[in-house]
Write a protein that holds these residues in place. Structure first.
Motif, PDB file in Angstrom:
ATOM      1  N   HIS A   1       3.960   5.948  -5.652  1.00 33.35           N
ATOM      2  CA  HIS A   1       3.871   5.846  -6.973  1.00 33.35           C
ATOM      3  C   HIS A   1       3.060   6.799  -7.485  1.00 33.35           C
ATOM      4  CE1 HIS A   1       3.984   4.437 -11.040  1.00 33.35           C
ATOM      5  NE2 HIS A   1       2.707   4.223 -11.000  1.00 33.35           N
ATOM      6  N   ALA A   2       1.940   6.621  -6.589  1.00 38.25           N
ATOM      7  CA  ALA A   2       0.910   7.834  -7.227  1.00 38.25           C
ATOM      8  C   ALA A   2       1.366   9.155  -6.965  1.00 38.25           C
ATOM      9  CB  ALA A   2      -0.372   7.717  -6.051  1.00 38.25           C
ATOM     10  N   LEU A   3       1.991   9.623  -5.624  1.00 37.32           N
ATOM     11  CA  LEU A   3       2.749  10.779  -5.692  1.00 37.32           C
ATOM     12  C   LEU A   3       3.633  11.462  -6.823  1.00 37.32           C
ATOM     13  CD1 LEU A   3       3.791  10.850  -1.955  1.00 37.32           C
ATOM     14  CD2 LEU A   3       1.550  11.890  -3.062  1.00 37.32           C
ATOM     15  N   GLU A   4       3.940  10.329  -7.667  1.00 38.41           N
ATOM     16  CA  GLU A   4       5.056  10.676  -8.939  1.00 38.41           C
ATOM     17  C   GLU A   4       3.980  11.230 -10.143  1.00 38.41           C
ATOM     18  OE1 GLU A   4       6.993   6.951 -10.036  1.00 38.41           O
ATOM     19  OE2 GLU A   4       7.863   7.150  -8.266  1.00 38.41           O
ATOM     20  N   ASP A   5       2.735  10.943  -9.934  1.00 38.26           N
ATOM     21  CA  ASP A   5       1.795  11.470 -10.984  1.00 38.26           C
ATOM     22  C   ASP A   5       1.160  13.084 -10.349  1.00 38.26           C
ATOM     23  OD1 ASP A   5      -0.726  12.283 -12.270  1.00 38.26           O
ATOM     24  OD2 ASP A   5      -0.615  10.344 -13.186  1.00 38.26           O
ATOM     25  N   GLN A   6       1.595  13.913 -11.267  1.00 42.69           N
ATOM     26  CA  GLN A   6       1.085  15.383 -10.792  1.00 42.69           C
ATOM     27  C   GLN A   6      -0.366  15.732 -10.763  1.00 42.69           C
ATOM     28  OE1 GLN A   6       2.835  18.308 -10.291  1.00 42.69           O
ATOM     29  NE2 GLN A   6       0.944  19.272  -9.967  1.00 42.69           N
ATOM     30  N   PHE A   7      -0.920  14.898 -11.561  1.00 41.05           N
ATOM     31  CA  PHE A   7      -2.630  15.129 -11.227  1.00 41.05           C
ATOM     32  C   PHE A   7      -3.180  14.488  -9.779  1.00 41.05           C
ATOM     33  CE2 PHE A   7      -7.025  14.156 -12.169  1.00 41.05           C
ATOM     34  CZ  PHE A   7      -7.559  15.315 -12.497  1.00 41.05           C
ATOM     35  N   ARG A   8      -2.753  13.156  -9.745  1.00 38.24           N
ATOM     36  CA  ARG A   8      -2.964  12.675  -8.627  1.00 38.24           C
ATOM     37  C   ARG A   8      -2.640  12.997  -7.333  1.00 38.24           C
ATOM     38  NH1 ARG A   8      -2.077   6.247  -9.466  1.00 38.24           N
ATOM     39  NH2 ARG A   8      -3.518   6.248  -7.634  1.00 38.24           N
ATOM     40  N   ARG A   9      -1.056  13.547  -7.409  1.00 37.56           N
ATOM     41  CA  ARG A   9      -0.403  14.282  -6.114  1.00 37.56           C
ATOM     42  C   ARG A   9      -1.332  15.516  -6.068  1.00 37.56           C
ATOM     43  NH1 ARG A   9       4.350  14.682  -8.120  1.00 37.56           N
ATOM     44  NH2 ARG A   9       4.486  16.623  -8.597  1.00 37.56           N
TER      45      ARG A   9
ATOM     46  N   ARG B   1       0.908  -1.274   0.057  1.00 43.47           N
ATOM     47  CA  ARG B   1      -0.071  -0.021   0.121  1.00 43.47           C
ATOM     48  C   ARG B   1       0.895   1.012  -0.003  1.00 43.47           C
ATOM     49  NH1 ARG B   1      -1.931   3.847  -0.648  1.00 43.47           N
ATOM     50  NH2 ARG B   1      -3.849   4.891   0.415  1.00 43.47           N
ATOM     51  N   LEU B   2       1.795   1.359   0.776  1.00 46.10           N
ATOM     52  CA  LEU B   2       2.825   2.503   0.683  1.00 46.10           C
ATOM     53  C   LEU B   2       3.431   2.448  -0.338  1.00 46.10           C
ATOM     54  CD1 LEU B   2       4.149   2.246   4.454  1.00 46.10           C
ATOM     55  CD2 LEU B   2       2.175   3.676   3.678  1.00 46.10           C
ATOM     56  N   ALA B   3       3.963   1.428  -1.000  1.00 42.97           N
ATOM     57  CA  ALA B   3       4.624   1.435  -2.368  1.00 42.97           C
ATOM     58  C   ALA B   3       3.740   2.242  -3.521  1.00 42.97           C
ATOM     59  CB  ALA B   3       5.213   0.165  -2.818  1.00 42.97           C
ATOM     60  N   ALA B   4       2.588   1.715  -3.548  1.00 41.15           N
ATOM     61  CA  ALA B   4       1.399   2.389  -4.287  1.00 41.15           C
ATOM     62  C   ALA B   4       1.362   3.852  -4.287  1.00 41.15           C
ATOM     63  CB  ALA B   4       0.203   1.650  -4.364  1.00 41.15           C
ATOM     64  N   PHE B   5       1.295   4.218  -2.777  1.00 45.44           N
ATOM     65  CA  PHE B   5       1.092   5.716  -2.349  1.00 45.44           C
ATOM     66  C   PHE B   5       2.245   6.536  -3.106  1.00 45.44           C
ATOM     67  CE2 PHE B   5       1.664   9.223   0.641  1.00 45.44           C
ATOM     68  CZ  PHE B   5       0.365   9.732   0.333  1.00 45.44           C
TER      69      PHE B   5
END
Length: 611
Positions: A23-31, A17-21
């Motif tokens: 990874h999500a922070l690398e996407d500007q829109f999702r961040r 879960r933390l690894a996926a989180f």
């Protein structure tokens, strides 16, 4: 052995879960969505702590009930919540259902929302007022947080089961629409059904609800009432265990149930391409449960939104139930081709099929929502007795129907968002892929775009009465024809690219190109643009559109939280105009910032950035 297996499973799932989180922070829109949501959550949590510091337990227990309600209904409006770790991923692993559900629960606690809720629940320590009560507050707030998360997971699971049944999808849509309408118009029900002792009555109900059991335990510890203390804590424990067992059972059903196809009751009998496409699209609205759910939701939302003020005798909003339903329907249908997914290849491989397909989708939209919203508008306008509303609503409705029917196909072609194919949907039908934030962004933009299509007809109806009706019909027909033509031409020119997007999603190079322009902007500008897009609806709709409707329909009694209605004379229209301009300006600034950033993004070098 079972405990050790549960611990190892939970540890592994938390790491995933933390690894996926990360990874999500690398996407500007999702961040940007995560940061914006986290900021708003921290503000709300800080407000909860401030209320606790004031020592008003009645207000605090109501606020805690709102927090739990947010956990339950929030995921229903956000694509099923965060399901980074889907239960289907682990069906081939020899894990007992309770071990898997416990691991997924622990992993769900490793997120931004639980941390923010934990901060808000620290209010139980703030109001403890003694050593014994403070000691009791620690397990109470942990159990309360556990119940929040479990209630959220269980609500999503139950909702997913309902959406797999036709009757359940209708019930879920009605509940969903009522909750969303209540967030905007619930004040009318509260004023009507609660007596002068609003705070005391609501606080009593909030203490009975599970969201208040933690505070009840802390208060009992402060009074030395150990029996009530143990009862409250035991209630939280039993509730958590029951919800965990129920969730485990629903996970088993979700990961093991088989869905067999049914023989069509009636085969397609169309003799022309246009007729076949129209019949296919109509059956999508009646047989695809998500399509049906969204249709019922849109119509029910319009009804609930305008019927709730009846609780205080306000009938001036009744005529606008039909137009409100059309606006919501247009926003919910903004990703038709994205919802089709790879099924679009059947249209692409048929020569000359793009134009009939686009027109069929438009006709199906009009057939689904046109008669129903017209009937609602006529009946409720007659019931309201507001004769001045007739030319307004009958001018606005055809303009909105035509505008929505045109915009939904244009938007779904130009701004398609890849989603999970219908035959690959998980046991949670609410979750349609990894692009939920982008999908919700399109929904918000479509709310504004569809609403603006009625502006010419509304202006003419305001100044020239019934002459607004032909203007509304003409503008609706033009919008239907023009946007449909644009969508069909786009499919003819870029159909293969659309299919590639729907099948494979965006490549790393495209993702990098999409965010490269934003990354070049100052951080404050990106944050401000996200804030404007997220909150532009507040000044535009509640502070401009709704007060304008009240004034146009002759309602001079209801003021509520509408700033303009507290002004005198012509200043009301000044405030309405300023609020409308502010909302539109916020949307324009945010939209233009993202649009220009994408235009400035590098072309081919985007692959270099991705690498």
């Amino acid at each position: 052995m079972a405990l050790a297996l549960t611990f190892r499973t939970s540890h592994t799932l938390v790491r995933m879960r933390l690894a996926a989180f990360r990874h999500a922070l690398e996407d500007q829109f999702r961040r940007s969505w995560i940061v914006t949501g986290g900021f708003v959550g921290l503000v709300l949590a800080s407000g909860t702590l401030w209320l606790a510091a004031r020592g008003d337990h009645d207000v605090l227990v109501v606020v805690l009930a709102v927090w739990m309600l947010g956990w339950v209904v929030g995921p229903l409006f956000a694509g099923g919540g965060d399901e980074t770790l889907r239960p289907e991923y682990f069906t081939m692993m020899p894990l007992p259902p309770r071990t898997l559900s416990t691991g997924l629960l622990v992993a769900a606690l490793a997120g931004v929302a639980p941390v923010i809720s934990l901060i808000a629940l620290l209010s139980l320590i703030v109001v403890s007022g003694g050593v014994a009560a403070a000691v009791v507050a620690v397990p109470a707030l942990l159990l309360q947080l556990l119940c929040f998360v479990l209630a959220s997971r269980l609500a999503v699971a139950v909702y997913g089961v309902l959406l797999q049944l036709r009757s359940g999808a209708v019930i879920a849509a009605l509940v969903n629409a009522f909750i969303l309408a209540f967030t905007a118009q619930g004040w009318a029900l509260i004023v009507a059904f609660v007596s002068a002792d609003v705070q005391g009555t609501v606080a009593k109900a909030a203490r009975i609800a599970p969201s208040g059991w933690g505070l009840v335990a802390v208060e009992a510890a402060g009074r030395g009432d150990w029996l009530e203390l143990l009862a409250a804590l035991a209630g939280l424990v039993v509730l958590a265990v029951v919800m965990l067992l129920a969730w485990s059972a629903l996970l088993v059903r979700r990961t093991t149930a088989t869905h067999t196809g049914r023989t069509p009751r009636r085969l397609l009998a169309a003799r022309t391409p246009e007729g076949a496409a129209a019949a296919k699209e109509l059956r999508s609205w009646t047989r695809d449960l998500l399509y049906g759910h969204r249709a019922v939701f849109a119509i029910a939302y319009g009804l609930f939104f305008c019927l709730m003020p009846l609780a205080i005798g306000l009938k001036s909003m009744l005529p606008w139930a039909g137009p409100a339903a059309v606006v919501m329907a247009g926003s919910m249908a903004a990703n038709l081709y994205g919802a089709d997914g790879t099924a679009y290849w059947t249209t692409l491989m048929t020569p000359g099929a793009n134009r009939p397909d686009v027109r069929a989708r438009q006709r199906a939209f009009l057939l689904v929502f046109g008669p129903s919203t017209l009937l609602i508008t006529v009946l409720l306008t007659w019931w309201s007795g507001v004769t001045s509303a007739w030319p307004l609503v009958l001018s606005v409705l055809p303009a909105l129907l035509g505008g929505a029917a045109g915009l939904v196909v244009a938007c779904s072609v130009y701004a398609a968002v890849p989603t999970t194919d219908a035959h690959k949907r998980s046991g949670n039908p609410l979750n349609s892929g990894e692009n939920e934030g982008e999908t919700m962004g399109i929904v918000y933009v479509m709310l504004v775009l569809v609403a603006t299509t009625c502006a010419p007809a509304l202006v003419v109806a305001l100044y020239f009465g019934w002459w607004g009706v032909p203007v509304g019909v003409l503008s609706g027909v033009l919008a239907w024809w023009y946007f449909g033509r644009v969508a069909a031409r786009r499919l003819d020119a870029r159909g293969p690219e659309l299919l590639t997007l729907l099948r494979h999603g965006r490549s790393p190079a495209e993702q990098a190109k999409k965010t490269a322009g934003l990354e070049a902007l100052p951080k404050w500008r990106r944050t401000l643009a996200g804030f404007c897009l997220g909150f532009g609806a507040i000044p535009l709709f509640p502070q401009a559109v709704v007060p304008a409707v009240f004034k146009l329909t002759g309602n001079h009694d209801t003021k509520s939280w509408f700033l303009a209605l507290y002004q005198d004379g012509p200043w009301q229209w000044v405030v309405i105009a300023l609020m409308g301009a502010l909302g539109l300006s916020m949307y324009a600034f945010g939209g233009l910032t993202y649009y220009r950033a994408r235009k400035r993004a590098p072309g081919v070098p985007g692959a270099v950035v991705a690498g």
